[in-house]
Design a protein around this motif. Structure first.
Motif, PDB file in Angstrom:
ATOM      1  N   ILE A   1      80.632  -7.394  42.926  1.00 57.31           N
ATOM      2  CA  ILE A   1      80.619  -6.023  43.434  1.00 57.31           C
ATOM      3  C   ILE A   1      80.325  -6.013  44.941  1.00 57.31           C
ATOM      4  CG2 ILE A   1      79.457  -3.771  43.318  1.00 57.31           C
ATOM      5  CD1 ILE A   1      81.034  -4.299  40.842  1.00 57.31           C
ATOM      6  N   ASP A   2      81.160  -5.311  45.676  1.00 52.87           N
ATOM      7  CA  ASP A   2      80.947  -5.094  47.101  1.00 52.87           C
ATOM      8  C   ASP A   2      80.109  -3.831  47.250  1.00 52.87           C
ATOM      9  OD1 ASP A   2      81.030  -4.600  49.808  1.00 52.87           O
ATOM     10  OD2 ASP A   2      83.198  -4.906  49.994  1.00 52.87           O
ATOM     11  N   GLU A   3      78.833  -4.008  47.517  1.00 58.01           N
ATOM     12  CA  GLU A   3      77.898  -2.878  47.598  1.00 58.01           C
ATOM     13  C   GLU A   3      78.308  -1.867  48.672  1.00 58.01           C
ATOM     14  OE1 GLU A   3      75.418  -2.307  45.497  1.00 58.01           O
ATOM     15  OE2 GLU A   3      75.550  -4.210  44.433  1.00 58.01           O
TER      16      GLU A   3
ATOM     17  N   ASP B   1      85.686  -5.122  44.157  1.00 57.04           N
ATOM     18  CA  ASP B   1      85.523  -6.573  44.241  1.00 57.04           C
ATOM     19  C   ASP B   1      85.393  -7.005  45.700  1.00 57.04           C
ATOM     20  OD1 ASP B   1      85.472  -9.294  43.639  1.00 57.04           O
ATOM     21  OD2 ASP B   1      87.652  -9.443  43.491  1.00 57.04           O
ATOM     22  N   LYS B   2      84.391  -7.820  45.981  1.00 54.34           N
ATOM     23  CA  LYS B   2      84.189  -8.319  47.344  1.00 54.34           C
ATOM     24  C   LYS B   2      85.392  -9.121  47.839  1.00 54.34           C
ATOM     25  CE  LYS B   2      79.397  -8.732  48.593  1.00 54.34           C
ATOM     26  NZ  LYS B   2      78.225  -9.548  48.712  1.00 54.34           N
ATOM     27  N   ASN B   3      86.039  -9.823  46.941  1.00 51.72           N
ATOM     28  CA  ASN B   3      87.154 -10.693  47.334  1.00 51.72           C
ATOM     29  C   ASN B   3      88.515 -10.029  47.164  1.00 51.72           C
ATOM     30  OD1 ASN B   3      85.374 -12.898  47.919  1.00 51.72           O
ATOM     31  ND2 ASN B   3      85.119 -13.110  45.724  1.00 51.72           N
ATOM     32  N   ASN B   4      88.526  -8.749  46.784  1.00 55.65           N
ATOM     33  CA  ASN B   4      89.760  -7.975  46.614  1.00 55.65           C
ATOM     34  C   ASN B   4      90.705  -8.529  45.559  1.00 55.65           C
ATOM     35  OD1 ASN B   4      89.047  -6.103  48.678  1.00 55.65           O
ATOM     36  ND2 ASN B   4      89.599  -7.641  50.172  1.00 55.65           N
ATOM     37  N   GLY B   5      90.184  -9.227  44.584  1.00 54.83           N
ATOM     38  CA  GLY B   5      90.999  -9.670  43.462  1.00 54.83           C
ATOM     39  C   GLY B   5      91.754 -10.954  43.697  1.00 54.83           C
ATOM     40  N   PRO B   6      92.663 -11.255  42.776  1.00 54.19           N
ATOM     41  CA  PRO B   6      93.407 -12.515  42.863  1.00 54.19           C
ATOM     42  C   PRO B   6      94.341 -12.516  44.075  1.00 54.19           C
ATOM     43  CG  PRO B   6      94.314 -11.128  41.147  1.00 54.19           C
ATOM     44  CD  PRO B   6      93.082 -10.444  41.646  1.00 54.19           C
ATOM     45  N   ILE B   7      94.625 -13.692  44.544  1.00 55.00           N
ATOM     46  CA  ILE B   7      95.509 -13.846  45.697  1.00 55.00           C
ATOM     47  C   ILE B   7      96.942 -13.972  45.197  1.00 55.00           C
ATOM     48  CG2 ILE B   7      96.094 -15.322  47.661  1.00 55.00           C
ATOM     49  CD1 ILE B   7      93.070 -16.207  47.565  1.00 55.00           C
ATOM     50  N   LEU B   8      97.801 -13.083  45.659  1.00 54.38           N
ATOM     51  CA  LEU B   8      99.220 -13.112  45.309  1.00 54.38           C
ATOM     52  C   LEU B   8      99.968 -13.711  46.487  1.00 54.38           C
ATOM     53  CD1 LEU B   8     101.551 -12.348  43.410  1.00 54.38           C
ATOM     54  CD2 LEU B   8     101.583 -10.113  44.524  1.00 54.38           C
TER      55      LEU B   8
END
Length: 112
Positions: free
Chosen positions: A99-101, A75-82
């Motif tokens: 998708i982060d190519e 994931d380009k955004n590295n998932g949910p923010i905790l």
């Protein structure tokens, strides 16, 4: 459910038949006034499902840190923010997963 033997229903989106089936399970659980928390709910589909439910019947999201790292690796955004125990759901379309190519090393076509 009829026997009132449960307090929490915890379907796994990967094993219970996907999003459509878990929506049916959660609707039934809601009719019995039970809490439903998706097992491994931090996955993109689990987060979308959890965010769409009433907080009365889905007050929490199960987050397995190692599983989340795997689920959001590409994931380009590295998932949910905790942040301090709170998860922020993506406001991007679909499941909020892009998708982060740069993380894809090789594309392999699979044929059956």
């Amino acid at each position: 459910m009829d026997a009132e033997a449960l307090d929490i229903i915890q379907p796994d989106l990967n094993w219970a038949g996907g999003l459509s089936e878990v929506l049916k399970i959660s609707a039934m659980a809601t009719a019995y006034d039970l809490i439903t928390i998706a097992h491994q709910g931090v996955t993109p589909v689990g987060m979308a499902w959890s965010a769409a439910q009433s907080p009365i019947h889905t007050p929490y999201v199960e987050m397995l840190l190692k599983h989340a790292a795997l689920a959001y690796h590409f994931d380009k955004n590295n998932g949910p923010i905790l942040n301090n125990g709170n998860l922020t759901v993506s406001d991007e379309p679909g499941f909020g997963y892009e998708i982060d190519e740069d993380k894809v090393e090789e594309e392999t076509e699979i044929t059956f």
